[in-house]
Design a protein around this motif. Structure first.
Motif, PDB file in Angstrom:
ATOM      1  N   VAL A 106       1.642   5.257   0.302  1.00 48.41           N
ATOM      2  CA  VAL A 106       1.057   6.301   1.148  1.00 48.41           C
ATOM      3  C   VAL A 106       1.706   7.638   0.818  1.00 48.41           C
ATOM      4  O   VAL A 106       2.933   7.763   0.846  1.00 48.41           O
ATOM      5  N   ALA A 144       0.830  -1.203   0.000  1.00 44.15           N
ATOM      6  CA  ALA A 144       0.000   0.000   0.000  1.00 44.15           C
ATOM      7  C   ALA A 144       0.868   1.257   0.000  1.00 44.15           C
ATOM      8  O   ALA A 144       1.564   1.522   0.981  1.00 44.15           O
ATOM      9  N   THR A 152      -3.992   6.807  -0.365  1.00 45.21           N
ATOM     10  CA  THR A 152      -3.502   5.438  -0.493  1.00 45.21           C
ATOM     11  C   THR A 152      -4.429   4.647  -1.415  1.00 45.21           C
ATOM     12  O   THR A 152      -5.262   5.213  -2.118  1.00 45.21           O
ATOM     13  N   TYR A 171      -4.520  -0.489   1.915  1.00 44.35           N
ATOM     14  CA  TYR A 171      -4.079   0.188   3.141  1.00 44.35           C
ATOM     15  C   TYR A 171      -4.846  -0.296   4.370  1.00 44.35           C
ATOM     16  O   TYR A 171      -4.285  -0.462   5.450  1.00 44.35           O
TER      17      TYR A 171
END
Length: 390
Positions: free
Chosen positions: A93, A91, A115, A119
């Motif tokens: 970010v 994931a 994201t 996530y």
């Protein structure tokens, strides 16, 4: 002379000088209570940090790109990790701090995280109402958002916010989910943020750089293998410049946090223990004064047959009782203080029985060690010379 009778005489002597005895105990009281309180706070902090880190999972890996000259990752770089056998989720970010968000006439500055749908699984982030971001939100660039509870209350005055609209950087977003409350971490609220799709974030903030991403390995045993894949990808991206990125796994973070809190607790406990030594010196001082005041009494007792051993034991018992009683009062004070800190100030505290027992035993040892010299001096007094003292 029986030990029981010696104990009665020692306690009678302490009771006859109540104020002086209490003042002598103060050093022990402060020392014992300080040691127990600091150890309890240290253990509580350690347990809280451990719980927070373990709450994210022991198979979580965090990667950050560091250095201003290091080029950011692309979504393609991160997507390339999804096919690796040991990696379950990836994931990306991207974050913007202190972004002005509006809802009607109200506004606040909060953190915007962006994201993908993974996530939620990687970071163990759940919603209490509505839903989390899904694949359609990412692919179709829907202006949807998931909001933290603190942010919801600040903007709307309540947490019934599903379907409400907020304005971020001039663009309207529809709230589709409310995050579960995670409380505060090191004084920083985990519920004061808004999560939006990465694809929308890149359009709104005109920022396609990805400087951080999370990876979840299939199991704790697969973490090392997953980290190997990460390093291969990053070394290829940055030409083996390992200073361009930092990789952290939860086990390393947990060990580092435990070492840090343990070192801090040990240092603070050592500082607090100094007051026990000062208290011991106070006991020795007052016992020496007591020997001088009772010189004639000691001489009379020796003249009628009291043994040196009996005099020695009596003074040792007196110093030990002062120290022991100080220890008991110190433990009681520590319990009361810990209760107030835990219930009134929400301080993380774990009071263990072992720390209390060790503290009390140490207080008795202090009484014996620092009472030895005055007791020995009293036992060696010459009865004839002692009887001459007025």
């Amino acid at each position: 002379m029986k030990i029981k009778k010696i104990f009665k005489m020692a306690l009678s002597s302490i009771w006859s000088n109540k104020v002086r005895s209490f003042l002598t105990m103060l050093g022990i009281i402060i020392g014992i209570s300080s040691v127990i309180i600091l150890v309890s706070i240290g253990e509580g902090t350690k347990k809280e940090v451990q719980s927070q880190i373990e709450g994210l999972g022991t198979n979580l890996i965090t990667t950050n790109i560091v250095g201003k000259k290091s080029k950011a990752l692309t979504l393609e770089d991160i997507e390339s990790l999804k096919n690796k056998a040991s990696i379950k989720y990836v994931a990306p970010v991207s974050t913007q701090n202190q972004i002005n968000v509006k809802a009607g006439t109200k506004a606040l500055e909060t953190t915007i995280e962006s994201t993908t749908k993974e996530y939620s699984n990687v970071s163990k982030t759940n919603v209490s109402k509505g839903r989390f971001l899904n694949e359609r939100d990412i692919e179709n660039r829907y202006y949807n958002a998931v909001i933290g509870q603190d942010t919801a209350i600040e903007l709307f005055g309540n947490i019934n916010v599903i379907g409400e609209t907020i304005n971020i950087n001039g663009m309207n977003f529809s709230i589709v989910g409310l995050l579960e409350s995670k409380g505060s971490n090191m004084g920083v609220s985990s519920d004061d943020k808004i999560i939006i799709p990465l694809s929308v974030y890149q359009r709104v903030f005109k920022d396609t750089d990805i400087k951080s991403f999370l990876v979840e390995a299939y199991s704790k045993e697969k973490v090392e293998e997953a980290m190997g894949y990460l390093q291969l990808m990053l070394n290829k991206k940055y030409n083996n410049d390992t200073d361009s990125y930092k990789i952290f796994d939860q086990t390393s973070l947990l060990n580092a946090a435990n070492e840090s809190t343990s070192s801090m607790t040990t240092m603070l406990t050592g500082v607090a223990a100094i007051s026990l030594i000062v208290g011991g010196i106070g006991i020795m001082n007052i016992m020496l004064v007591s020997v001088i005041e009772r010189t004639r009494e000691i001489g009379i007792r020796k003249a009628i047959g009291a043994k040196r051993k009996t005099i020695l034991i009596q003074f040792l018992i007196e110093s030990s009782c002062i120290s022991f009683l100080g220890g008991i009062i110190g433990v009681s004070l520590a319990f009361l203080t810990c209760y107030v800190l835990k219930s009134g100030f929400n301080t993380p505290i774990v009071m263990s029985l072992s720390s209390v027992i060790v503290a009390v035993i140490f207080s008795i040892v202090v009484g014996i060690v620092f009472g030895m010299y005055p007791a020995n001096k009293a036992s060696k007094l010459n009865p004839i010379e002692a009887l001459r003292v007025e």
